[in-house]
Design a protein around this motif. Structure first.
Motif, short mmCIF file in Angstrom:
data_model
loop_
_atom_site.label_atom_id
_atom_site.label_comp_id
_atom_site.label_asym_id
_atom_site.label_seq_id
_atom_site.Cartn_x
_atom_site.Cartn_y
_atom_site.Cartn_z
N ALA A 156 -53.51 -16.03 78.42
CA ALA A 156 -53.62 -17.48 78.51
C ALA A 156 -52.98 -18.00 79.77
CB ALA A 156 -52.96 -18.11 77.29
N ALA A 157 -53.52 -19.10 80.28
CA ALA A 157 -52.94 -19.77 81.43
C ALA A 157 -51.54 -20.26 81.07
CB ALA A 157 -53.83 -20.95 81.83
N GLY A 158 -50.67 -20.28 82.05
CA GLY A 158 -49.31 -20.74 81.81
C GLY A 158 -49.19 -22.23 82.06
N GLY A 159 -47.97 -22.70 82.04
CA GLY A 159 -47.71 -24.10 82.34
C GLY A 159 -47.63 -24.97 81.13
N GLU A 160 -47.25 -26.22 81.38
CA GLU A 160 -47.02 -27.18 80.29
C GLU A 160 -48.28 -27.49 79.51
OE1 GLU A 160 -45.09 -30.70 81.64
OE2 GLU A 160 -43.45 -29.61 82.61
N ARG A 161 -49.40 -27.58 80.20
CA ARG A 161 -50.65 -27.93 79.50
C ARG A 161 -51.02 -26.84 78.49
NH1 ARG A 161 -56.53 -28.77 82.37
NH2 ARG A 161 -57.70 -29.28 80.47
N ALA A 162 -50.91 -25.58 78.89
CA ALA A 162 -51.23 -24.48 77.98
C ALA A 162 -50.25 -24.46 76.81
CB ALA A 162 -51.19 -23.15 78.73
N ALA A 163 -48.98 -24.73 77.08
CA ALA A 163 -47.98 -24.75 76.00
C ALA A 163 -48.28 -25.86 75.01
CB ALA A 163 -46.59 -24.92 76.60
N ALA A 164 -48.66 -27.04 75.53
CA ALA A 164 -49.00 -28.16 74.65
C ALA A 164 -50.22 -27.84 73.79
CB ALA A 164 -49.24 -29.41 75.48
N GLN A 165 -51.20 -27.15 74.37
CA GLN A 165 -52.39 -26.77 73.60
C GLN A 165 -52.02 -25.80 72.49
OE1 GLN A 165 -54.85 -25.22 76.74
NE2 GLN A 165 -56.01 -27.13 76.95
#
Length: 201
Positions: A180-189
């Motif tokens: 999975a892609a990292g970053g805040e957006r991926a974490a929020a998803q």
């Protein structure tokens, strides 16, 4: 039907059979032309794309030899040719036969589609074109830049697809996705997918 592939190893598939496109440098020349399918690429730009700051002693002669061999190889393939034009070469083909151009076309269509499920199918089709690292055998500063840009586009497409998955009740796919892609957006998803899966904690 012909498929011209750079989203992974450089390949030409015609009538379901993969053609031998020759040694690594020859595949590099083909890749450098495929990225601009339908547009003339000046000889100096091709040399830079293929060899970067380590050109052979006579780069133009080397390039001409590779192009000549590629022309012979592609001669039996309907709708694909390499032509000399305006101080450079152009790979004549339907741009949508080239996986990288098809990928970008599918993303444009997905983003313009109001129906979430139709858009999701387009994202799936676009991302399924990836077979590995783009231009995986090409080693030059130009290739590194293009590779990085394409990887960013893929990551954004994966995140956009996951937004649609969450909206259409396919949150299990978001949880199951590996790499999975990292970053805040991926974490929020992922947090939203866990919530929808009944695991709010």
């Amino acid at each position: 039907m012909v498929e011209l592939r750079v989203l992974g190893t450089v390949e030409v598939v015609a009538g379901g059979a993969r053609l031998d496109v020759g040694p690594a440098r020859q595949r590099d020349v083909l890749a450098a032309l495929l990225l601009d399918a339908g547009r003339a690429v000046p000889v100096d730009r091709l040399i830079d794309r293929v060899w970067g700051d380590r050109p052979p002693r006579q780069p133009r002669n080397a390039l001409y030899a590779y192009v000549s061999r590629l022309r012979g190889l592609l001669a039996p393939v309907d709708g694909v040719a390499i032509e000399r034009e305006r101080g450079g070469y152009v790979l004549v083909a339907d741009p949508l036969a080239v996986d990288v151009h098809r990928f970008e076309d599918l993303l444009r269509r997905a983003r313009a589609t109001a129906d979430d499920r139709a858009a999701l199918a387009l994202y799936d089709e676009a991302l399924d074109l990836w077979r590995g690292e783009p231009f995986s055998e090409l080693d030059s500063p130009w290739a590194d830049g293009v590779r990085g840009e394409l990887e960013r586009k893929r990551e954004t497409a994966e995140l956009d697809r996951d937004d649609l998955r969450l909206r259409t009740g396919a949150h299990a796919h978001v949880l199951a996705r590996t790499g999975a892609a990292g970053g805040e957006r991926a974490a929020a998803q992922r947090i939203e997918a866990l919530y929808l899966d009944g695991r709010p904690a």
